[in-house]
Write an enzyme that holds these catalytic residues in place. Structure first.
Site, PDB file in Angstrom:
ATOM      1  N   THR A  84       0.832  -1.210   0.000  1.00 23.94           N
ATOM      2  CA  THR A  84       0.000   0.000   0.000  1.00 23.94           C
ATOM      3  C   THR A  84       0.869   1.264   0.000  1.00 23.94           C
ATOM      4  O   THR A  84       0.442   2.306   0.473  1.00 23.94           O
ATOM      5  CB  THR A  84      -0.927   0.029   1.231  1.00 23.94           C
ATOM      6  OG1 THR A  84      -0.114  -0.081   2.417  1.00 23.94           O
ATOM      7  CG2 THR A  84      -1.937  -1.106   1.194  1.00 23.94           C
ATOM      8  N   SER A  88       7.517   3.301   1.101  1.00 16.62           N
ATOM      9  CA  SER A  88       7.767   4.696   0.720  1.00 16.62           C
ATOM     10  C   SER A  88       7.462   5.637   1.881  1.00 16.62           C
ATOM     11  O   SER A  88       8.230   6.550   2.173  1.00 16.62           O
ATOM     12  CB  SER A  88       6.913   5.065  -0.494  1.00 16.62           C
ATOM     13  OG  SER A  88       7.249   4.268  -1.605  1.00 16.62           O
ATOM     14  N   HIS A 140       6.363   0.517  13.364  1.00 15.88           N
ATOM     15  CA  HIS A 140       5.705   0.097  12.122  1.00 15.88           C
ATOM     16  C   HIS A 140       5.953  -1.388  11.879  1.00 15.88           C
ATOM     17  O   HIS A 140       7.011  -1.925  12.230  1.00 15.88           O
ATOM     18  CB  HIS A 140       6.224   0.917  10.930  1.00 15.88           C
ATOM     19  CG  HIS A 140       7.660   0.646  10.590  1.00 15.88           C
ATOM     20  ND1 HIS A 140       8.050  -0.238   9.604  1.00 15.88           N
ATOM     21  CD2 HIS A 140       8.816   1.148  11.112  1.00 15.88           C
ATOM     22  CE1 HIS A 140       9.372  -0.258   9.530  1.00 15.88           C
ATOM     23  NE2 HIS A 140       9.866   0.569  10.430  1.00 15.88           N
ATOM     24  N   HIS A 142       3.877  -5.240   9.867  1.00 14.78           N
ATOM     25  CA  HIS A 142       2.693  -5.902   9.325  1.00 14.78           C
ATOM     26  C   HIS A 142       1.964  -6.638  10.449  1.00 14.78           C
ATOM     27  O   HIS A 142       2.006  -7.879  10.547  1.00 14.78           O
ATOM     28  CB  HIS A 142       3.099  -6.860   8.212  1.00 14.78           C
ATOM     29  CG  HIS A 142       3.727  -6.189   7.025  1.00 14.78           C
ATOM     30  ND1 HIS A 142       3.186  -5.068   6.431  1.00 14.78           N
ATOM     31  CD2 HIS A 142       4.857  -6.480   6.321  1.00 14.78           C
ATOM     32  CE1 HIS A 142       3.942  -4.698   5.418  1.00 14.78           C
ATOM     33  NE2 HIS A 142       4.973  -5.532   5.332  1.00 14.78           N
ATOM     34  N   THR A 290       7.202  -2.300  -7.593  1.00 13.05           N
ATOM     35  CA  THR A 290       7.206  -3.706  -7.962  1.00 13.05           C
ATOM     36  C   THR A 290       7.659  -3.865  -9.407  1.00 13.05           C
ATOM     37  O   THR A 290       7.216  -3.139 -10.293  1.00 13.05           O
ATOM     38  CB  THR A 290       5.807  -4.307  -7.768  1.00 13.05           C
ATOM     39  OG1 THR A 290       5.415  -4.125  -6.403  1.00 13.05           O
ATOM     40  CG2 THR A 290       5.801  -5.782  -8.099  1.00 13.05           C
TER      41      THR A 290
END
Length: 356
Positions: A84, A88, A140, A142, A290
């Site tokens: 998402t 970046s 941060h 997942h 990607t």
């Protein structure tokens, strides 16, 4: 090789090719073992650091410690959804942390499992709220949403996140697993060598592009409840919506990342002062792209959109987008194609008793 073919009999040529193939397999196997050893070492070091923190917290708990100023006690958790634009955005935090004097920490879970065990949940909550040396801190990883109020701690972190169109996110993840990205181009990916396009996968009914793979943003916002991870759960969708509006300071969208960064800078300058300018001019904007990604055909998109799973994930995405645009409309104004933050629009009056 041409000279070898001339000089060597066919039998020896075949043996040479086979030996070369075996050598390549051996090298790849050794590289994989090195990667696994490095990962184990990183996990061991991380556990050692956590134990040191817990021991220090126990010692500190035996004596009164002065409270930090509120702004210095602030913790942000960015429980990033894969693919998402999270890398970046996170790199902006890394670039700013030295200048703005805050800490950035990556939550590295085993095999990127977004659900923590109960004991790890307790350790994490205790670490985050009590680790004074890491405050103010930006965490941060997942990891799905975790409700801190269940653990009896006084302070709550500020949650932020970014969501993306569910099909675009799945397509990006599909090619990422096969071709990687320009961030670490030499790293071998799990599906490397599989040349099948996303359209071919959809056409053949492959598992990597199945509608079930769309079910990710909802459970990330829903949290650590079993129902969150039941694919297609209506309860999980409603819980994710509830958490988005009640537990998150701001949720942006990948397609409007600059606006998200601008609003964060306005709301949390202690962390994000200078973020908008850095995003516009810095070398790391949109850092992770990607490789070999091919847009899906209308037929593939239409086939995925027929599933109830897509309809639910898309409903959540549209809900997040509408909320983000609502917040933005009350925070910025557009002039000559540029966005400008609104100045403070409230003040205090009729203050009693009067101060002499």
């Amino acid at each position: 090789m041409g000279l070898l073919r001339i000089m060597m009999p066919p039998k020896f040529q075949l043996l040479a090719v086979m030996a070369f193939g075996v050598a390549m397999l051996f090298i790849e196997n050794q590289i994989q073992k090195l990667d696994e050893s490095r990962a184990k070492l990183e996990r061991t070091m991380a556990r050692h650091e956590v134990r040191e923190v817990e021991q220090r917290q126990m010692r500190d708990g035996l004596r009164e410690t002065p409270l930090l100023p509120e702004i210095e006690d602030l913790i942000i958790i960015y429980n990033r959804v894969p693919k998402t634009a999270s890398t970046s955005f996170t790199n902006i935090a890394y670039d700013l942390c030295g200048k703005n004097r805050f800490h950035v920490l990556h939550i590295n879970t085993t095999k990127n499992n977004p659900v923590m065990s109960l004991q790890d949940q307790m350790r994490f909550v205790r670490n985050v709220t009590s680790w004074r040396e890491m405050k103010p801190g930006f965490y941060h990883g997942h990891v799905s949403y975790l409700d801190f109020t269940k653990f009896g701690v006084k302070g709550k972190p500020v949650y932020i996140n970014i969501v993306r169109d569910p099909i675009e996110r799945l397509v990006s993840y599909y090619y990422f697993l096969r071709f990687g990205d320009d961030y670490r181009p030499g790293l071998r990916r799990r599906k490397q060598g599989d040349k099948k396009t996303f359209d071919e996968c959809v056409s053949s009914g492959g598992s990597d592009c199945a509608p079930e793979k769309l079910w990710l943003q909802i459970p990330f916002f829903c949290g650590h409840y079993s129902e969150c991870w039941n694919v297609g759960s209506k309860w999980a969708l409603e819980q994710a919506k509830y958490n988005l509006v009640n537990e998150y300071l701001l949720v942006g969208v990948t397609e409007e990342l600059e606006d998200f960064i601008m609003m964060l800078e306005a709301a949390l300058p202690r962390f994000f002062r200078g973020a908008t300018e850095l995003y516009r001019t810095g070398k790391k904007s949109h850092l992770r792209k990607t490789s070999e990604k091919k847009p899906p055909t209308k037929e593939s998109i239409s086939k995925l959109q027929q599933s109830n799973i897509w309809k639910m994930e898309n409903e959540f995405y549209e809900f997040a987008l509408e909320q983000f645009q609502f917040v933005r409309a009350h925070s910025v104004r557009e002039k000559d194609g540029e966005l400008y933050l609104l100045s403070q629009n409230f003040f205090y009056e009729k203050i009693y008793p009067k101060v002499n």
